[in-house]
Design a protein around this motif. Structure first.
Motif, PDB file in Angstrom:
ATOM      1  N   GLY A 124       0.803  -1.215   0.000  1.00 49.60           N
ATOM      2  CA  GLY A 124       0.000   0.000   0.000  1.00 49.60           C
ATOM      3  C   GLY A 124       0.836   1.265   0.000  1.00 49.60           C
ATOM      4  N   PRO A 125       0.200   2.403  -0.251  1.00 47.47           N
ATOM      5  CA  PRO A 125       0.920   3.683  -0.355  1.00 47.47           C
ATOM      6  C   PRO A 125       1.266   4.314   0.992  1.00 47.47           C
ATOM      7  N   GLN A 126       0.734   3.786   2.088  1.00 45.51           N
ATOM      8  CA  GLN A 126       0.960   4.420   3.394  1.00 45.51           C
ATOM      9  C   GLN A 126       2.426   4.339   3.804  1.00 45.51           C
ATOM     10  N   THR A 127       2.904   5.398   4.438  1.00 41.95           N
ATOM     11  CA  THR A 127       4.301   5.476   4.860  1.00 41.95           C
ATOM     12  C   THR A 127       4.373   6.071   6.260  1.00 41.95           C
ATOM     13  N   THR A 128       5.195   5.476   7.118  1.00 41.91           N
ATOM     14  CA  THR A 128       5.426   5.999   8.461  1.00 41.91           C
ATOM     15  C   THR A 128       6.929   6.006   8.722  1.00 41.91           C
TER      16      THR A 128
END
Length: 490
Positions: A30-34
């Motif tokens: 997925g595109p989520q980044t942390t």
């Protein structure tokens, strides 16, 4: 005959097109980044194909500095991966067990050449004479898994088939009991990968200390390195609350592994990119308890040597000290390069390999990094995908061409034609096999059903000299098909 052929082709075409909507859908990063945005960008660039991955946690050590990042989803609800998200680490645990040996050696508690039986008097069989160093370096001549009863192997196969935990209920006595039955084979002294050896080592060191393996690991390694989020799950109650959820690349969820017996080899341990980053940094610096375990002591082949749990492999101009891990729904990798003072940790929550990602982050060229991926399990999954996709349809078409045939036999063959499709859908590794093969298999099965339908009226209900025997056989076959599909369903 011509009319039958046209009908069969039309049915196959319609079902094939409809099958496109039902074909396997790969998990996708997925595109989520942390976490650290630069590291996240570098990690995403190192992922050559995002299909088959769901979420990744990454740590990179450079010049003593630890950076961490999360990419994608920790589960199918879309919650993002954080640097402190827990993943199953599998056989990466073997380096922790090897470091315990180095630590206990430095403390004068044991010596690498001590015999297993002297360290753990519970072991009285032939395996008592192998050394602790042989256990951690896979040179003890022991099998990959402990031999068990027929019932035990059946449980193991069923758990792997159904996506369950194959190690449930296997305790320390399982490992010690098996060791008392095992005779080291002629391969003793050569490197042959084993889960039994490190498990025996971990429990032997714990027995020598008078505690359990988890307690010894926590006291000697985890607490000194402040690895607070690294735990060993010996039951479902021990599973981290906000953990990542594992599954296949083709989106099938799988149960987490937990247990006691094989814990020192990788069944039950969970950790985070942050914790393993601390381990990697301290090991590079030489300050970690048992850091000497990384020293390559024994030769496996021209490119690889092994120390206490850690492997050392040359990839072109890069010499990497490493280990990877694989459970049913997770992949893990930790790699150190002393020449550059860099280290990497990559954790993933599908069965898609992450080792190439870690090697690329360490600067290993694409050709070398791609070749490092473990291939055996991948090709088994690919073989299941292709075989099951077409086996049912081909078998049904072969059945309906027989001269002597009855409706009961045709019904059973038709059920299996679609049961095999279900097995291919859920068990196959579609990260390496084109997913459009599955609609072709569905079309083939539909073609078999269409041909069977043209013969249906002319067939007797049952054509057998002993009707009850045929009925019992067919009923058992159909029940097996239903159970097989149920076992791999969500």
């Amino acid at each position: 005959m011509r009319r039958t052929t046209v009908i069969t082709l039309v049915v196959a075409l319609v079902v094939g097109v409809a099958g496109v909507a039902l074909m396997p859908r790969l998990a996708r990063l997925g595109p989520q980044t942390t976490g650290d945005p630069d590291l996240a960008a570098a990690a995403r660039a190192a992922v050559r194909d995002p299909s088959g991955h769901r979420g990744l946690a990454v740590a990179l050590v450079e010049n003593g500095r630890i950076r961490t990042a999360g990419l994608g989803d920790r589960d199918r609800t879309g919650r993002p991966v954080e640097p402190d998200t827990s993943f199953e680490i599998g056989s990466v645990t073997k380096v922790l067990t090897g470091m315990l040996l180095a630590d206990q050696t430095a403390a004068g508690v044991v010596r690498p050449d001590d015999r297993l039986g002297a360290t753990w008097p519970t072991i009285t069989g032939p395996a008592r004479d192998v050394t602790l160093a042989e256990l951690t370096s896979h040179r003890a001549g022991l099998p990959r898994l402990a031999p068990g009863s027929v019932l035990g192997w059946a449980r193991l196969l069923w758990a792997n088939f159904s996506g369950g935990n194959p190690y449930a209920g296997q305790g320390v006595d399982t490992i010690s009991g098996a060791a008392n039955r095992i005779t080291p084979d002629d391969g003793r002294g050569e490197v042959h990968y084993s889960n039994v050896g490190p498990s025996l080592l971990g429990h032997a060191l714990a027995a020598k200390a008078g505690v359990g393996y988890a307690e010894l690991l926590r006291a000697r390694l985890l607490q000194p390195l402040d690895m607070r989020d690294t735990v060993i799950a010996t039951s479902t109650d021990d599973l981290p609350a906000d953990r990542a959820h594992g599954g296949r690349a083709a989106n099938r969820p799988l149960d987490p592994w937990w247990g006691v017996g094989y814990a020192p080899a990788g069944v039950g341990p969970w950790s985070t990119a942050q914790d393993l980053g601390r381990l990697a940094a301290a090991t590079l610096a030489g300050t970690a308890p048992g850091a000497d375990a990384t020293t390559a002591r024994f030769r496996e082949d021209d490119d690889t040597r092994v120390g206490y749990g850690w492997f050392t492999t040359r990839h072109g101009d890069h010499e990497i000290v490493w280990h990877n891990g694989a459970t049913s729904g997770f992949r893990s990798y930790i790699g150190l390069e002393r020449a550059t003072g860099r280290a990497v940790v990559v954790l993933g929550n599908t069965d898609r390999e992450v080792e190439p990602i870690g090697l690329r982050l360490l600067g290993v060229p694409e050709t070398e990094a791609g070749a490092a991926a473990a291939g055996t399990s991948v090709w088994i999954g690919a073989g299941l995908a292709v075989a099951f996709t077409f086996l049912g349809g081909l078998s049904l078409l072969g059945t309906v061409r027989r001269r002597e045939l009855d409706r009961v036999t045709v019904s059973a063959a038709s059920v299996w034609a679609f049961a095999y499709l279900g097995l291919a859908h859920r068990m196959g590794d579609w990260s390496v096999v084109p997913v459009w093969l599955w609609p072709l298999g569905a079309a083939l099965s539909a073609a078999g059903v269409a041909v069977a339908a043209t013969r249906w009226r002319a067939l007797p209900v049952l054509d057998a000299r002993v009707p009850w025997r045929r009925l019992l056989s067919v009923a058992g076959s159909m029940l097996a098909a239903v159970l097989a599909v149920a076992a791999v369903s969500d």
